[in-house]
Design an enzyme around this catalytic site. Structure first.
Site, PDB file in Angstrom:
ATOM      1  N   ASP A 276       0.909  -1.183  -0.008  1.00  0.00           N
ATOM      2  CA  ASP A 276      -0.217   0.077   0.117  1.00  0.00           C
ATOM      3  C   ASP A 276       0.729   1.141   0.077  1.00  0.00           C
ATOM      4  O   ASP A 276       2.001   1.254   0.303  1.00  0.00           O
ATOM      5  CB  ASP A 276      -0.852  -0.044   1.374  1.00  0.00           C
ATOM      6  CG  ASP A 276      -0.271  -0.039   2.493  1.00  0.00           C
ATOM      7  OD1 ASP A 276       0.829  -0.796   2.643  1.00  0.00           O
ATOM      8  OD2 ASP A 276      -0.677   0.729   3.605  1.00  0.00           O
TER       9      ASP A 276
ATOM     10  N   GLU B  49       0.236  -1.277   5.689  1.00  0.00           N
ATOM     11  CA  GLU B  49       1.396  -0.851   6.475  1.00  0.00           C
ATOM     12  C   GLU B  49       1.267   0.699   7.032  1.00  0.00           C
ATOM     13  O   GLU B  49       1.320   1.010   8.068  1.00  0.00           O
ATOM     14  CB  GLU B  49       2.435  -0.839   5.718  1.00  0.00           C
ATOM     15  CG  GLU B  49       4.173  -0.632   6.674  1.00  0.00           C
ATOM     16  CD  GLU B  49       4.316   0.896   6.715  1.00  0.00           C
ATOM     17  OE1 GLU B  49       5.270   1.052   7.534  1.00  0.00           O
ATOM     18  OE2 GLU B  49       3.886   1.590   5.966  1.00  0.00           O
TER      19      GLU B  49
END
Length: 487
Positions: free
Chosen positions: A79, A146
């Site tokens: 991400d 994350e």
């Protein structure tokens, strides 16, 4: 322009980075990039699977002659932080990142670039796709989410990985070897309020704080950058104290891990106070811009008259809100007593929303010390609870404690000195890496972190250095060739 990115050397990274950046990959919406990675692994005919939370694992056997070396886990997160300039028309949910080459740097057109951690992911893809790079057995671990909770790392079960060494490719200085990082906790303060009618003899303005640098709320927290939420609160406090300013709405900041670049507030004052209010507010604006002129030269604070809103905040709650934000710490709380120059504990007042009878204030507290993390968290809780807010802690994750006896740290440090004829900066960082979380379920895994030069991460100014990325790629290859043997 993205086709030009594919031709930058080393193509093994930049071509994969361009492909990755064509896939929308917001945190908590990683379905498309998960499938992208699965298709990538399957196309290479490598063992590829997705765990129960969405992390992608791809295994590649050792090259001939490297079978006796320890298995290496190459790790990055899929991400990316989504930030854009207010005048940029872009939909992160549907569009790929538009990239630009600017001399020795690659950046995006008005948005975050996604080099954090896209370059790390692209480097791992380059290793997996390679046919001429010597390496031990590889486990590629691509984690999800994350940036907004580290739920991918938290959800990774302890029996999945078989590797002995983990190379985390998620730092932003090419002369730095990471050996530790901060943990963190999200702090959310909420409160409801009653709304009052707006007097007929009133006038309304939108106050806008824009043009700030923003940046990473861990790595950049010690730079003295402007926080749009704190600057806006200073303006509101002055207007309320001296002219009875009333708040209708506030929309400040965005993500918890990004220093707020912008804040907007709709306010109401009595018409009779218009001239002295504008005079004093402009005087305060000039003072604030003077304070920040060397570090925030593009700071812009503007007022424009807008139609009267229908409702404003209850007066008592408004006063408690403004004073709570004023008293809540933003920035560095404590420097490390053990590592010179390292921020130990900090807080970022990241998000302030006031609208339709509801207040939400979101902060991210970071610390490499668990006890000091909770000390600051409780300090912030106290500020907000004294002002009548409900406070919740969530998303707590541990730091990564340095191991000065690490075998891979010793190997990587010596190799850096041999290659570049200088000592690397071996350090812990104030960012939240996933190593601390992964170490909970894999306590015997030896870890280091490194990466290329990235500037302005978590902001639309994010850029990645081309020459540094080449250095990073060559360093990664040399590390894989020189990994320790099995016992």
């Amino acid at each position: 322009m993205n086709l030009e990115i594919k031709n930058i050397e080393p193509k093994a990274i930049w071509s994969h980075f361009a492909d990755l950046n064509a896939v929308p990959r917001p945190s908590k919406k990683e379905e498309r990039v998960i499938q992208f990675m699965v298709d990538f692994g399957n196309k290479l005919r490598l063992e590829t699977f997705v765990d129960k939370v969405g992390n992608v694992i791809i295994r590649k056997p050792a090259t001939i002659g490297m079978e006796n070396r320890k298995t290496v886990v190459l790790q990055g997160h899929l991400d990316m932080v989504h930030q854009k300039n207010s005048d940029t028309n872009f939909n992160f949910d549907t569009e790929g990142i538009k990239m630009i080459i600017d001399g020795d740097w690659v950046k995006a057109d008005g948005t975050t670039l996604g080099a954090d951690n896209g370059l790390g992911v692209a480097a791992i893809m380059g290793i997996l796709a390679s046919t001429d790079i010597m390496h031990p057995a590889i486990e590629a671990l691509f984690t999800i989410d994350e940036e907004t909770g580290m739920t991918g790392a938290m959800g990774l079960e302890g029996n999945i990985l078989k590797g002995d060494i983990l190379l985390n490719l998620d730092t932003e200085e090419d002369d730095e070897i990471g050996m530790g990082c901060a943990g963190g906790v999200d702090i959310t303060a909420t409160r409801k309020y009653k709304e009052d009618e707006v007097g007929t003899e009133s006038i309304s303005y939108e106050i806008a704080v824009t043009g700030l640098n923003g940046g990473h709320s861990g790595m950049d927290i010690n730079k003295g950058l402007g926080n749009a939420n704190k600057i806006m609160n200073r303006l509101l406090f002055d207007g309320f104290t001296n002219f009875g300013l009333r708040i209708s709405e506030i929309n400040g900041g965005s993500l918890r891990n990004a220093i707020p670049r912008e804040s907007f507030a709709n306010i109401v004052i009595d018409k009779a106070s218009k001239e002295p209010f504008l005079f004093e507010l402009n005087d305060l604006i000039n003072s604030i811009q003077l304070e920040y002129k060397s570090i925030e030269p593009n700071l812009l604070i503007t007022l424009k008259e807008i139609p009267l809103p229908k409702k404003i905040m209850d007066l008592g709650v408004q006063e408690e809100l403004i004073k709570a934000i004023y008293s809540a710490l933003n920035g560095v709380y404590r420097m490390s007593p053990d590592i010179e120059g390292l921020v130990e504990t900090s807080n970022n007042i990241a998000r302030v929303i006031v609208k339709d009878g509801n207040i939400m204030i979101g902060s991210l507290t970071r610390s490499s010390s668990e006890t000091n993390k909770w000390d600051l968290a409780n300090s912030l809780r106290s500020s907000f609870e004294l002002a009548g807010f409900n406070v919740e802690f969530s998303g707590s994750y541990p730091g990564w404690l340095p191991n000065i006896n690490s075998e891979i740290l010793n190997t990587v440090t010596k190799l850096y000195e041999e290659l570049y004829k200088e000592k690397p900066n071996v350090a812990a960082c104030h960012a939240g890496l996933e190593c601390g979380i992964l170490g909970q379920n894999y306590p015997n895994m030896d870890m280091v972190s490194f990466g290329p030069n990235i500037r302005g991460a978590h902001s639309p100014d994010e850029k990645a250095q081309i020459s540094s990325t080449k250095k990073f790629w060559n360093f990664l290859i040399e590390i894989l060739k020189n990994t320790p043997s099995k016992n």
